[in-house]
Design an enzyme around this catalytic site. Structure first.
Site, PDB file in Angstrom:
ATOM      1  N   TYR A 178       9.390 -98.805  17.753  1.00 42.35           N
ATOM      2  CA  TYR A 178       8.427 -97.958  17.824  1.00 42.35           C
ATOM      3  C   TYR A 178       7.528 -97.892  19.446  1.00 42.35           C
ATOM      4  O   TYR A 178       7.524 -96.925  19.456  1.00 42.35           O
ATOM      5  CB  TYR A 178       7.611 -97.879  15.954  1.00 42.35           C
ATOM      6  CG  TYR A 178       8.486 -97.662  15.470  1.00 42.35           C
ATOM      7  CD1 TYR A 178       8.528 -96.283  14.705  1.00 42.35           C
ATOM      8  CD2 TYR A 178       8.547 -98.306  14.416  1.00 42.35           C
ATOM      9  CE1 TYR A 178       8.694 -95.415  13.143  1.00 42.35           C
ATOM     10  CE2 TYR A 178       9.611 -98.616  13.675  1.00 42.35           C
ATOM     11  CZ  TYR A 178      10.093 -97.144  13.037  1.00 42.35           C
ATOM     12  OH  TYR A 178      10.335 -96.299  12.264  1.00 42.35           O
TER      13      TYR A 178
ATOM     14  N   ARG B  48       9.993 -95.457  21.342  1.00 42.75           N
ATOM     15  CA  ARG B  48       9.442 -94.436  21.856  1.00 42.75           C
ATOM     16  C   ARG B  48       8.430 -93.689  22.007  1.00 42.75           C
ATOM     17  O   ARG B  48       7.737 -92.810  21.902  1.00 42.75           O
ATOM     18  CB  ARG B  48      10.113 -94.326  19.925  1.00 42.75           C
ATOM     19  CG  ARG B  48      11.223 -94.816  19.414  1.00 42.75           C
ATOM     20  CD  ARG B  48      12.138 -94.117  18.089  1.00 42.75           C
ATOM     21  NE  ARG B  48      12.027 -92.799  17.806  1.00 42.75           N
ATOM     22  CZ  ARG B  48      13.186 -92.083  18.483  1.00 42.75           C
ATOM     23  NH1 ARG B  48      13.941 -92.544  19.472  1.00 42.75           N
ATOM     24  NH2 ARG B  48      12.795 -90.360  18.018  1.00 42.75           N
TER      25      ARG B  48
ATOM     26  N   GLN C  50       7.155 -82.211  10.073  1.00 43.91           N
ATOM     27  CA  GLN C  50       8.157 -83.217   9.774  1.00 43.91           C
ATOM     28  C   GLN C  50       7.327 -84.504  11.199  1.00 43.91           C
ATOM     29  O   GLN C  50       8.380 -85.733  10.897  1.00 43.91           O
ATOM     30  CB  GLN C  50       9.127 -83.438   9.213  1.00 43.91           C
ATOM     31  CG  GLN C  50       9.074 -82.778   8.185  1.00 43.91           C
ATOM     32  CD  GLN C  50      10.485 -81.895   7.447  1.00 43.91           C
ATOM     33  OE1 GLN C  50      11.631 -80.672   8.581  1.00 43.91           O
ATOM     34  NE2 GLN C  50      11.582 -82.696   6.723  1.00 43.91           N
ATOM     35  N   ASN C  51       7.792 -83.966  12.170  1.00 42.06           N
ATOM     36  CA  ASN C  51       7.619 -84.788  13.623  1.00 42.06           C
ATOM     37  C   ASN C  51       6.172 -85.734  13.884  1.00 42.06           C
ATOM     38  O   ASN C  51       5.535 -85.963  13.319  1.00 42.06           O
ATOM     39  CB  ASN C  51       7.551 -83.980  14.667  1.00 42.06           C
ATOM     40  CG  ASN C  51       8.929 -83.027  14.759  1.00 42.06           C
ATOM     41  OD1 ASN C  51       9.695 -83.571  14.201  1.00 42.06           O
ATOM     42  ND2 ASN C  51       8.510 -82.163  15.788  1.00 42.06           N
ATOM     43  N   VAL C  52       6.727 -86.963  14.283  1.00 38.89           N
ATOM     44  CA  VAL C  52       5.798 -88.311  14.060  1.00 38.89           C
ATOM     45  C   VAL C  52       5.218 -88.432  15.383  1.00 38.89           C
ATOM     46  O   VAL C  52       3.959 -88.708  16.119  1.00 38.89           O
ATOM     47  CB  VAL C  52       6.502 -89.010  13.953  1.00 38.89           C
ATOM     48  CG1 VAL C  52       6.467 -89.522  12.492  1.00 38.89           C
ATOM     49  CG2 VAL C  52       7.429 -89.686  14.674  1.00 38.89           C
TER      50      VAL C  52
ATOM     51  N   HIS D  34       4.791 -87.156   7.833  1.00 32.77           N
ATOM     52  CA  HIS D  34       5.829 -88.659   8.404  1.00 32.77           C
ATOM     53  C   HIS D  34       4.894 -89.147   9.174  1.00 32.77           C
ATOM     54  O   HIS D  34       5.248 -89.736   9.946  1.00 32.77           O
ATOM     55  CB  HIS D  34       7.450 -87.675   8.555  1.00 32.77           C
ATOM     56  CG  HIS D  34       8.128 -87.704   7.721  1.00 32.77           C
ATOM     57  ND1 HIS D  34       9.076 -86.793   8.383  1.00 32.77           N
ATOM     58  CD2 HIS D  34       8.039 -87.347   6.506  1.00 32.77           C
ATOM     59  CE1 HIS D  34       9.817 -86.264   6.329  1.00 32.77           C
ATOM     60  NE2 HIS D  34       8.662 -86.686   6.067  1.00 32.77           N
TER      61      HIS D  34
ATOM     62  N   CYS E  30      -3.693-101.530   9.206  1.00 24.61           N
ATOM     63  CA  CYS E  30      -3.110-102.472   8.676  1.00 24.61           C
ATOM     64  C   CYS E  30      -2.464-102.491   7.262  1.00 24.61           C
ATOM     65  O   CYS E  30      -2.904-101.283   6.542  1.00 24.61           O
ATOM     66  CB  CYS E  30      -3.982-103.572   8.033  1.00 24.61           C
ATOM     67  SG  CYS E  30      -3.939-104.461   7.242  1.00 24.61           S
TER      68      CYS E  30
ATOM     69  N   CYS F 211      -9.663-106.054   8.451  1.00 25.87           N
ATOM     70  CA  CYS F 211      -9.894-107.771   7.503  1.00 25.87           C
ATOM     71  C   CYS F 211      -9.250-108.230   8.065  1.00 25.87           C
ATOM     72  O   CYS F 211      -9.679-109.749   7.739  1.00 25.87           O
ATOM     73  CB  CYS F 211      -8.202-106.904   6.360  1.00 25.87           C
ATOM     74  SG  CYS F 211      -6.771-107.261   6.738  1.00 25.87           S
TER      75      CYS F 211
ATOM     76  N   LEU G 123      18.324 -73.810  15.533  1.00 19.66           N
ATOM     77  CA  LEU G 123      18.934 -73.806  16.183  1.00 19.66           C
ATOM     78  C   LEU G 123      20.841 -73.154  15.992  1.00 19.66           C
ATOM     79  O   LEU G 123      20.735 -72.732  16.589  1.00 19.66           O
ATOM     80  CB  LEU G 123      19.631 -74.922  16.813  1.00 19.66           C
ATOM     81  CG  LEU G 123      20.739 -75.225  18.201  1.00 19.66           C
ATOM     82  CD1 LEU G 123      19.920 -74.414  19.366  1.00 19.66           C
ATOM     83  CD2 LEU G 123      20.499 -76.617  18.520  1.00 19.66           C
TER      84      LEU G 123
END
Ligand SMILES: [Zn+2]
Length: 241
Positions: free
Chosen positions: A60, A63, A98-100, A115, A123, A146, A210
């Site tokens: 991640y 990305r 749906q894209n992050v 998503h 956490c 925490c 597309l």
């Protein structure tokens, strides 16, 4: 054609792909998708994270860095402009993605990320508030809430986890005049079921993609082509302020 006053737009990886973000499940033009190269159980599941937290964080982190190098494209801007226009005249465009990535926000749109958001973290020991990830997440990061170390993770909905904002999305869908699906494969539920939901509520449906998606037959109208072209063409049907 009059502009529908309450529109629900769902976007998927196709709209981000045109900004240069590689997709998870693949698409056209030889893009086989990230999940064909890596094992999604390893990188996108709570079990995978428990097994190899460092590998998952790195995945991640890379990305996240990639997203910072790309820009919104004309499709993102066209949707932000339509949202702004509708809210200015008492209507609404509920933008669900749906894209992050944060490309819709950077284009100026308010967005529901079903998503999650890769640029945020939380956490999973205490389900803390989401926070913005400035650089990378590491396996030694301590939770600010925490105090536990090693439990901070990307705010991305993994396989087997519940997507976010479903109540708000279904509420917006039930009161919409038009449902538009943009750049989605039609393969990932529950989002793939929104079109049937809209149809059974008697709402007009439209696909901008597309190529014909897995459930293209369910839409009243379809325009096929690159999102960066067909989305601005679609919003240009109306004289937006
Ligand atoms: Zn915590």
């Amino acid at each position: 054609m009059t502009l529908p006053q309450r529109i629900l737009v769902l976007t998927g990886s196709g709209i981000s792909a045109e900004s240069g973000i590689s997709t998870y499940r693949g698409g056209a033009d030889g893009d086989k998708g990230l999940w064909s190269e890596v094992d999604f159980q390893k990188y996108a599941s709570p079990e995978g994270f428990a097994e190899d937290p460092e590998g998952v964080q790195d995945f991640y982190n890379i990305r996240r860095a990639q997203i910072r190098t790309v820009e919104p494209n004309p499709a993102h801007y066209a949707l932000a402009r339509l949202q702004d226009h509708l809210s200015g005249q008492g209507g609404s465009l509920t933008l669900v993605t749906q894209n992050v990535d944060d490309l819709h926000e950077r284009a100026g749109a308010q967005t529901l990320h079903m998503h999650g958001e890769i640029l945020k973290g939380f956490c999973d020991a205490c389900d803390s508030d989401r926070f913005t990830v400035k650089a990378n997440l590491t396996t030694t990061d301590k939770c600010q809430t925490c105090g536990q170390a090693g439990r901070v993770r990307p705010d991305v909905v993994w396989f087997g986890e519940m997507p976010y904002h479903l109540d708000a999305i279904y509420a917006a869908l039930s009161s919409a005049d038009l449902f538009v699906s943009i750049g989605t494969s039609g393969a990932v539920y529950p989002a793939a079921g929104f079109v049937q939901e809209a149809q059974s509520a008697g709402i007009a449906t439209m696909e901008l993609n597309l190529e014909p998606s897995d459930n293209h037959w369910a839409f009243d109208e379809a325009i096929h082509g690159p999102a960066a072209e067909v989305v601005p063409e679609w919003t240009a049907r109306w004289d937006l302020k």
